[in-house]
Design a protein around this motif. Structure first.
Motif, short mmCIF file in Angstrom:
data_model
loop_
_atom_site.label_atom_id
_atom_site.label_comp_id
_atom_site.label_asym_id
_atom_site.label_seq_id
_atom_site.Cartn_x
_atom_site.Cartn_y
_atom_site.Cartn_z
N ILE A 160 44.62 9.12 19.24
CA ILE A 160 43.97 8.57 20.42
C ILE A 160 43.53 9.72 21.33
O ILE A 160 44.31 10.64 21.59
CB ILE A 160 44.89 7.60 21.17
N LEU A 161 42.29 9.65 21.81
CA LEU A 161 41.74 10.69 22.66
C LEU A 161 41.11 10.09 23.91
O LEU A 161 40.88 8.88 23.98
CB LEU A 161 40.66 11.48 21.90
N LEU B 291 39.26 15.04 24.79
CA LEU B 291 40.47 15.61 25.39
C LEU B 291 41.69 14.82 24.93
O LEU B 291 41.57 13.67 24.50
CB LEU B 291 40.37 15.53 26.92
N GLU B 292 42.85 15.44 25.05
CA GLU B 292 44.06 14.69 24.73
C GLU B 292 44.18 13.49 25.67
O GLU B 292 43.80 13.55 26.84
CB GLU B 292 45.29 15.57 24.85
N TYR B 293 44.69 12.41 25.14
CA TYR B 293 44.93 11.21 25.95
C TYR B 293 46.33 11.31 26.54
O TYR B 293 47.32 11.34 25.82
CB TYR B 293 44.79 9.96 25.08
N TYR C 25 36.42 7.47 28.55
CA TYR C 25 36.72 6.34 27.69
C TYR C 25 37.93 6.66 26.82
O TYR C 25 38.20 7.82 26.51
CB TYR C 25 35.53 6.03 26.76
N LYS C 26 38.61 5.62 26.41
CA LYS C 26 39.65 5.78 25.39
C LYS C 26 38.99 5.63 24.03
O LYS C 26 38.13 4.75 23.83
CB LYS C 26 40.74 4.73 25.56
N ALA C 27 39.37 6.49 23.09
CA ALA C 27 38.77 6.44 21.75
C ALA C 27 39.83 6.80 20.73
O ALA C 27 40.85 7.41 21.06
CB ALA C 27 37.59 7.40 21.65
N GLN D 272 39.88 19.00 22.53
CA GLN D 272 39.87 18.66 21.12
C GLN D 272 38.50 18.88 20.46
O GLN D 272 38.40 18.85 19.24
CB GLN D 272 40.27 17.19 20.93
N GLY D 273 37.46 19.09 21.25
CA GLY D 273 36.13 19.27 20.69
C GLY D 273 35.08 18.61 21.56
O GLY D 273 35.38 18.07 22.63
#
Length: 372
Positions: free
Chosen positions: A108-109, A160-162, A98-100, A145-146
């Motif tokens: 943005i992640l 994760l990085e987007y 998903y985009k978050a 990222q966590g």
């Protein structure tokens, strides 16, 4: 430091690696995870210790000691209540992505959600965590990222990085193929990443394909999806499991033989062939069994000599040797004539990516997320 101590208090370990489970804990029959009544979960890894997940973030425990996995205090303050999740941007065999937006840092992640109650998916989760967060950050891998656990759903989310461009599969859908000079520069960067995985991390990725190679709008390439990667402890260790995408699988893996880093080189060669020609080199329309027979018994595919340079054809031929012992290593391929042929040509990979993916549309998508 006060913030870090507060985070550690919230992430009290549910399991002590020296004395065993705490009172009130339930143990899974396969002894790979435990859940507490407080809504947190431990994943137990024989090789890496214990991973403690809660709604507040992630910490790792080894021999009874809690260790921050990240190299800074901030990155693991990645909790569920700090995320605003938007639509799905992709899915795989083990997860949905998903985009978050991480509200506290306005970043943005990509959130990869994996159900912790499914044993196979737990193993893939551990593989991903081990690969991405237990070593110094490497630019050619998608940045970790966590992670956090959501008790209501039973999902662990990996942040994760987007990557704001897309995958190589997306490029092929829009452009059909990638020109040789551009592809040469992309391949150069990806070989550095693959060489790092093989040489420094001793990992076989096992699922190299266009969908798992990403590129951002600056033209930076990234290898992603380490859910089925496998660690080789030394140079003579070999994998023996049959996992991955059959279409990009090497002959030795299809025959269920032991395999090593050369299996990734085969998959990489098939992927680069497809990126250049716009076509998968085998006929995959008659089922998986027929495809595997083609890979095993047909001559290795080779690009049309009248449409591609001798250097490119030689590169593909080197990657697609049936005998894994004759395939070059990733670091050796960096010196291949296909890479050297175009290395002095100025190729703006960022400009190329922006010509493929509409940057106005991309910026609008990001602005819509950021506006929230």
């Amino acid at each position: 430091m006060a913030g870090l101590e507060e985070l550690r208090r919230k992430l009290q370990p549910l399991f002590d690696a020296d004395i065993g489970p705490s009172p009130g804990m339930s143990m899974d029959p396969c002894e790979s995870y435990m859940v507490s009544s407080e809504g947190a979960v431990n994943l137990l890894s024989k090789s890496s210790g214990v991973y403690n997940f809660s709604e507040h973030g992630l910490e790792k425990q080894t021999n009874g000691i809690i260790h921050d996995i990240d190299r800074s205090e901030q990155a693991y303050r990645c909790s569920s209540n700090e995320m605003h999740v938007f639509g799905a941007i992709g899915c795989g065999s083990s997860s949905i992505v998903y985009k978050a937006i991480h509200i506290t840092i306005h970043r943005i992640l990509a959130l990869k959600r994996i159900n912790v109650f499914e044993k196979e998916k737990r193993q893939q989760l551990l593989n991903e965590i081990r690969t991405l967060c237990e070593a110094p950050y490497f630019q050619g891998l998608v940045e970790f990222q966590g992670a956090f656990y959501t008790p209501d759903s039973g999902n662990i989310s990996i942040a994760l990085e987007y990557v704001d461009g897309g995958s190589f599969a997306d490029v092929l859908r829009l452009r059909k193929s990638i020109p040789e000079p551009v592809l040469s520069h992309m391949v150069h960067n990806l070989l550095i990443s693959l060489g790092y995985l093989h040489g420094e991390r001793h990992l076989v990725h096992r699922d190299i394909k266009p969908a798992n190679l990403l590129i951002n709008l600056r033209g930076e390439t990234k290898i992603s999806d380490f859910g089925i990667s496998a660690a080789l402890d030394n140079s003579v260790s070999m994998c023996e499991t049959f996992v991955g995408t059959v279409t990009y699988m090497s002959p030795e893996r299809i025959q269920n033989e032991s395999y090593s880093f050369a299996a990734d080189i085969w998959s990489f060669g098939v992927t680069v062939f497809e990126c250049a020609t716009g076509k998968f080199p085998y006929s995959a329309t008659e089922g998986a069994v027929n495809l595997m027979l083609q890979i095993l018994y047909d001559p290795s595919p080779s690009p049309p000599r009248d449409k591609f340079s001798p250097e490119f054809c030689s590169f593909i031929d080197a990657c697609l040797h049936k005998d894994p012992n004759t395939r070059p290593r990733a670091d050796e391929l960096l010196a291949h004539p296909f890479i050297r042929k175009y290395e002095k040509e100025t190729v703006d990979l960022g400009a190329y990516v922006r010509s493929v993916f509409n940057p106005v549309s991309k910026l609008k998508d990001m602005a819509d997320v950021s506006f929230w």
